[in-house]
Enzyme design. Structure first.
Site, PDB file in Angstrom:
ATOM      1  N   ARG A  58      -0.833   1.221  -8.758  1.00  0.00           N
ATOM      2  CA  ARG A  58       0.110   2.031  -8.001  1.00  0.00           C
ATOM      3  C   ARG A  58       0.161   1.340  -6.189  1.00  0.00           C
ATOM      4  O   ARG A  58      -0.728   1.626  -5.604  1.00  0.00           O
ATOM      5  CB  ARG A  58      -0.452   3.381  -7.771  1.00  0.00           C
ATOM      6  CG  ARG A  58      -0.167   4.072  -9.291  1.00  0.00           C
ATOM      7  CD  ARG A  58      -0.316   5.518  -9.058  1.00  0.00           C
ATOM      8  NE  ARG A  58      -1.503   5.962  -8.924  1.00  0.00           N
ATOM      9  CZ  ARG A  58      -1.561   7.350  -8.739  1.00  0.00           C
ATOM     10  NH1 ARG A  58      -0.633   8.142  -8.763  1.00  0.00           N
ATOM     11  NH2 ARG A  58      -2.975   7.855  -8.565  1.00  0.00           N
ATOM     12  N   ASP A  60       0.839   0.769  -2.253  1.00  0.00           N
ATOM     13  CA  ASP A  60       0.958   1.683  -1.416  1.00  0.00           C
ATOM     14  C   ASP A  60       2.373   1.491  -0.619  1.00  0.00           C
ATOM     15  O   ASP A  60       3.127   0.439  -0.927  1.00  0.00           O
ATOM     16  CB  ASP A  60       0.043   1.313  -0.378  1.00  0.00           C
ATOM     17  CG  ASP A  60      -0.571   2.351   0.371  1.00  0.00           C
ATOM     18  OD1 ASP A  60       0.143   3.609   0.325  1.00  0.00           O
ATOM     19  OD2 ASP A  60      -0.988   2.334   1.495  1.00  0.00           O
ATOM     20  N   TYR A 119      -3.076  -9.775  -6.391  1.00  0.00           N
ATOM     21  CA  TYR A 119      -2.597  -9.608  -5.310  1.00  0.00           C
ATOM     22  C   TYR A 119      -2.363 -10.793  -4.212  1.00  0.00           C
ATOM     23  O   TYR A 119      -3.110 -11.747  -4.431  1.00  0.00           O
ATOM     24  CB  TYR A 119      -3.164  -8.475  -4.222  1.00  0.00           C
ATOM     25  CG  TYR A 119      -2.769  -7.228  -4.718  1.00  0.00           C
ATOM     26  CD1 TYR A 119      -1.695  -6.597  -4.255  1.00  0.00           C
ATOM     27  CD2 TYR A 119      -3.720  -6.381  -5.561  1.00  0.00           C
ATOM     28  CE1 TYR A 119      -1.574  -5.258  -4.485  1.00  0.00           C
ATOM     29  CE2 TYR A 119      -3.429  -5.246  -5.788  1.00  0.00           C
ATOM     30  CZ  TYR A 119      -2.447  -4.347  -5.410  1.00  0.00           C
ATOM     31  OH  TYR A 119      -2.169  -3.355  -5.747  1.00  0.00           O
ATOM     32  N   ARG A 215      -5.877  -4.911   1.743  1.00  0.00           N
ATOM     33  CA  ARG A 215      -5.131  -5.081   3.203  1.00  0.00           C
ATOM     34  C   ARG A 215      -6.722  -4.788   3.969  1.00  0.00           C
ATOM     35  O   ARG A 215      -6.412  -5.384   5.468  1.00  0.00           O
ATOM     36  CB  ARG A 215      -4.291  -3.850   3.583  1.00  0.00           C
ATOM     37  CG  ARG A 215      -2.946  -4.094   3.001  1.00  0.00           C
ATOM     38  CD  ARG A 215      -2.079  -2.754   2.868  1.00  0.00           C
ATOM     39  NE  ARG A 215      -1.745  -2.375   4.180  1.00  0.00           N
ATOM     40  CZ  ARG A 215      -1.474  -1.135   4.616  1.00  0.00           C
ATOM     41  NH1 ARG A 215      -1.300  -0.365   3.466  1.00  0.00           N
ATOM     42  NH2 ARG A 215      -1.097  -0.765   5.822  1.00  0.00           N
TER      43      ARG A 215
END
Lengths: 265, 265
Positions: A58, A60, A119, A215
Site C-alpha cells: 500500500r 503512500d 522499492y 523514505r
C-alpha cells in the site's frame, strides 16, 4: 473455481504502474482520489459487480509504482485478460496503467503470497535542477558521498526492529484487542548506485516494509551522504528504536514501488 | 559596452530548459502563461529594470526545450552570472530552469547569430502506455517501420520549400508592405533511431524552422511508418507545396527544442 450467485468466480492478478502525484496513496479512501479508487471504479464498470482489491504494497500519498500487483475476484464470464487490459487502460486514464492481466489460482493473494517487495528511490544530485525529472527525483544540490551512504545501508541488512524509522500503528488481534503492529523487518538488499552522471539510485528489497520506512531510511542516509551526520548514526539510530532520532523524511515523489517476488509454485 | 541612463549595459545569454506543458509557447502573450513571461518577470525583479528577450527558437504551446538560448541587455551592475542563475531558478519555479548564464559580446544575438537549431521528437511505440513517459512521448500502439520512416526522412535533407508542412505567415517588409514569409529551409540532418526497446526518437537539425514544421513532418512520417501512406508520399507532398496534403500533426508534448549552434567567433 468457486461460485457466487450461481456464477463461476475467478481470481485475477493485475500488474499496475502509476504516477503517484495525483493520488492520496493506494488504499481506497473516498472521496479522496486514490489508485485503488480509480482501479475499482474501472473494474466495476467492466465486471458489472462490486470488486474488492488486495495489493502487494500500500503505497503512500505521492509515491509511484512500476510493478504493483493487485488481485481481486470476479465473475469468470466477465474476464478476458487481453480485452480487460485494454478496457482498464481506457477507463483508468494516463496516470494508472495496467501492464498485465492474468487469471491465477484461487489461493494466490497479491499481499499474502508475496515473498519480498522492492522499492527504488532516485535523487538528482547536481547544482541545476531538471524540469523533466522534477516529478520523479529528489533534487539535492550538494554532492552526496555514495560510499558513506552504502556503508550506512549495510547496517540495515538482515532482520531488525525498525521502530526508529516507522510510525507506530495499532492493529486488532483475533480476539479484538488493540496492539502495536510489529516493526521487525528482514532487509534482503539495500544499495546506492549511480544510474547516470548526476542521477543516484537507492534499491531496497525486504520481506515487507512498514509505514514510511523507505523514505525515513533514505532521509538519514542523505544526511550521512551530505556529511551532516556521521555514518555511525545509522547503526545507533536503528538500535535506539525511537523515532525522535530518525531525522529527515525524504519526499514521496522520488520513490517507486518497483517489484514484488512470489515463490514459484 | 554601451550605456543607458548613465549605466553600463551588458548582453547576457541564458541557456534554458523548460517543460512546455503549462505554457502557451515561448513568446510573451499576456495574460496567458508563457516561458518568456515567466523569465522576463524574474529578470525584471532581479535587474530592477524592464528587459526585452530574444530567443533562438520560439517554441509552440506545449513544446518543451532542453537547450533554448535567450539573450537580453541589462545594467552591468545587476549581473553576476552565478548568483543570477540561482536567483532565476528560485523565481522561475520548477518548470523553467536556467542551466547557464554568460555575459557575451554586444553583437551576439540568440536568434540572428544562430547557424542551426535542432529538435528531438520521441515516440513510445508499444501496446501498453507508460505513466512516467506520458508527458514527454507520443504513445503509438502499432509498430512503426523505422526503415520506411528513415527513407522518408532522407527526402527532406537539403534546401526545400516546406509550404506543404508550414502554416502561412504574413510578415512586414521594410517599407511596410505585408508579404508571405518565405518557407524555404535547409535541413542538415533528419534521422529516426531507436533510443531504447520501445522508444523511438527523431532528430532534425536545420538552419531554422517554420511554424509547426517538425510536428507536421513527424506526423506524415508516422503515417508512413504505420503503413497508412506509401513512403513515396513524402517527396510528393513536399513538392506539392500545399498544406492540404500534409496529413497528421504530431502532438506537441513529444517535441523538445534540443540545441542551437553558433559559429565560433
Amino acid at each position: 473455481m468457486t461460485a457466487v450467485n450461481g456464477h463461476e468466480q475467478v481470481r485475477v492478478r493485475l500488474l499496475v504502474a502509476y504516477d503517484g502525484a495525483p493520488f492520496r496513496g493506494f488504499a481506497i479512501n473516498d472521496p479522496t482520489p486514490t489508485v485503488a479508487g480509480v482501479l475499482a471504479r474501472a473494474l466495476e464498470q467492466v465486471c458489472q459487480h462490486p470488486v474488492s482489491l488486495t495489493c502487494a504494497g500500500r503505497t503512500d500519498a505521492g509515491v509511484h509504482a512500476w510493478g504493483q500487483v493487485v488481485t481481486f475476484d470476479a465473475e469468470a464470464r466477465r474476464i478476458d485478460p487481453g480485452p480487460l487490459r485494454k478496457s482498464l487502460n481506457k477507463l483508468c486514464g494516463p496516470e494508472v496503467v495496467v501492464r498485465r492481466v492474468d487469471i491465477v489460482s484461487n489461493d494466490f493473494d497479491a499481499r499474502y503470497s508475496a515473498a519480498w517487495r522492492s522499492y527504488r528511490y532516485r535523487i538528482l544530485n547536481r547544482l541545476v535542477p531538471d524540469p523533466f525529472l522534477r516529478h520523479q527525483t529528489w533534487h539535492i544540490r550538494r554532492p552526496l558521498d555514495l560510499d558513506a551512504m552504502n556503508e550506512a545501508a549495510t547496517c540495515i541488512l538482515g532482520s531488525h526492529d525498525f521502530s526508529s524509522f516507522c510510525r507506530r500503528q495499532q492493529v486488532l488481534t483475533a480476539d479484538g484487542a488493540e496492539v502495536e503492529a510489529p516493526r521487525t523487518r528482514r532487509v534482503l538488499h539495500a544499495e546506492w548506485a549511480r544510474e547516470a552522471d548526476d542521477l543516484v539510485r537507492f534499491e531496497i528489497a525486504a520481506g515487507s516494509f512498514c509505514y514510511r520506512m523507505v523514505r525515513s531510511l533514505v532521509g538519514i542516509m542523505v544526511q550521512i551522504g551530505l556529511g551532516e551526520r556521521p555514518v555511525t548514526d545509522m547503526a545507533e539510530v536503528l538500535e535506539a528504536r525511537h523515532r525522535d532520532l530518525r531525522g529527515l523524511l525524504a519526499p514521496p515523489h522520488g520513490l517507486v514501488f518497483w517489484d514484488v517476488g512470489y515463490p514459484e509454485r
